[in-house]
Design a protein around this motif. Structure first.
Motif, mmCIF file in Angstrom:
data_model
loop_
_atom_site.group_PDB
_atom_site.id
_atom_site.type_symbol
_atom_site.label_atom_id
_atom_site.label_comp_id
_atom_site.label_asym_id
_atom_site.label_seq_id
_atom_site.Cartn_x
_atom_site.Cartn_y
_atom_site.Cartn_z
ATOM 1 N N LEU A 46 0.828 -1.205 0.000
ATOM 2 C CA LEU A 46 0.000 0.000 0.000
ATOM 3 C C LEU A 46 0.865 1.259 0.000
ATOM 4 C CD1 LEU A 46 -2.936 -0.967 2.357
ATOM 5 C CD2 LEU A 46 -2.983 -0.658 -0.112
ATOM 6 N N ASP A 47 2.021 1.198 0.635
ATOM 7 C CA ASP A 47 2.954 2.326 0.587
ATOM 8 C C ASP A 47 3.385 2.596 -0.850
ATOM 9 O OD1 ASP A 47 4.806 4.302 1.680
ATOM 10 O OD2 ASP A 47 6.370 2.838 1.167
ATOM 11 N N ALA A 48 3.709 1.540 -1.575
ATOM 12 C CA ALA A 48 4.115 1.711 -2.971
ATOM 13 C C ALA A 48 2.955 2.217 -3.826
ATOM 14 C CB ALA A 48 4.633 0.386 -3.528
ATOM 15 N N ALA A 49 1.745 1.718 -3.566
ATOM 16 C CA ALA A 49 0.585 2.173 -4.344
ATOM 17 C C ALA A 49 0.281 3.649 -4.081
ATOM 18 C CB ALA A 49 -0.629 1.313 -4.018
ATOM 19 N N ILE A 50 0.419 4.070 -2.835
ATOM 20 C CA ILE A 50 0.168 5.476 -2.501
ATOM 21 C C ILE A 50 1.263 6.368 -3.085
ATOM 22 C CG2 ILE A 50 0.054 7.118 -0.579
ATOM 23 C CD1 ILE A 50 -1.377 4.868 0.997
ATOM 24 N N LEU A 51 2.505 5.920 -2.999
ATOM 25 C CA LEU A 51 3.589 6.682 -3.633
ATOM 26 C C LEU A 51 3.381 6.802 -5.134
ATOM 27 C CD1 LEU A 51 6.830 5.435 -1.853
ATOM 28 C CD2 LEU A 51 5.886 7.730 -1.817
ATOM 29 N N SER A 52 2.912 5.744 -5.753
ATOM 30 C CA SER A 52 2.659 5.770 -7.191
ATOM 31 C C SER A 52 1.527 6.735 -7.539
ATOM 32 C CB SER A 52 2.316 4.372 -7.676
ATOM 33 O OG SER A 52 1.848 4.409 -8.997
#
Length: 183
Positions: A46-52
């Protein structure tokens, strides 16, 4: 490291790690560890999805959009691993081991088949996340900022697999308050 002859069973293929001496709270420790791994897995992705979702172009060139985002294809391996984890942990452990007391003779076979399907979902999720990492992020030689999305996907699937294994093992351990009644 060799196994003492007194605890060696020639029929056993793998070592039995449920005999680990963690005290009387080993089942509770295992369940909390599995929950922590599950939370870490989903938090990482989810961290990567939010950063994206909040990625923007460089400040000196506002017309150039970011080259890659986390899309539905990135979510599929995690969903497969999550389904595999649910399938694995819904299976009754006594049926897989073949303990007596179940009416149908095919119950053990079906339980083992569903266990295989659950692990196949998890292996497919891990293989899918590695494939997405290589084909979407590594082949195109994106910068480290963007390849993090693929690494987060792989680490999510590895942590989900470890969480399922720890939860399976810790649920198989009996507690001192558990009584087995058979007629």
């Amino acid at each position: 490291m060799s196994i003492p002859r007194s605890s060696y069973d020639p029929r056993r293929v793998c070592l039995n790690l449920s005999n680990l001496n963690l005290g009387r709270h080993r089942r509770t420790i295992g369940i909390y560890l599995a929950g922590g791994l599950f939370a870490l897995a989903n938090w990482t992705f989810l961290d990567a999805a939010i950063l994206s979702a909040h990625a923007h172009s460089p400040y000196n060139e506002p017309q150039i959009p970011p080259p890659v985002h986390v899309g539905f294809l990135d979510w599929v391996p995690g969903i497969c691993s999550l389904l595999g984890m649910i399938i694995i942990n819904l299976i009754d452990k006594d049926r897989v081991q073949g303990n007596e007391g179940y009416g149908e003779s095919g119950a053990v076979w079906r339980a083992r088949l569903w266990l295989f399907i659950g692990f196949a979902f998890m292996a497919g999720g891990l293989a899918g996340s590695v494939t997405v990492l290589v084909l979407k992020y590594v082949v195109h030689a994106y910068t480290e900022q963007y390849t993090y999305y693929g690494y987060a996907n792989v680490s999510q699937n590895v942590a989900l697999m470890l969480s399922a294994i720890v939860l399976w093992m810790s649920q198989s351990i009996s507690t001192e308050y558990e009584y087995t009644l058979s007629i």
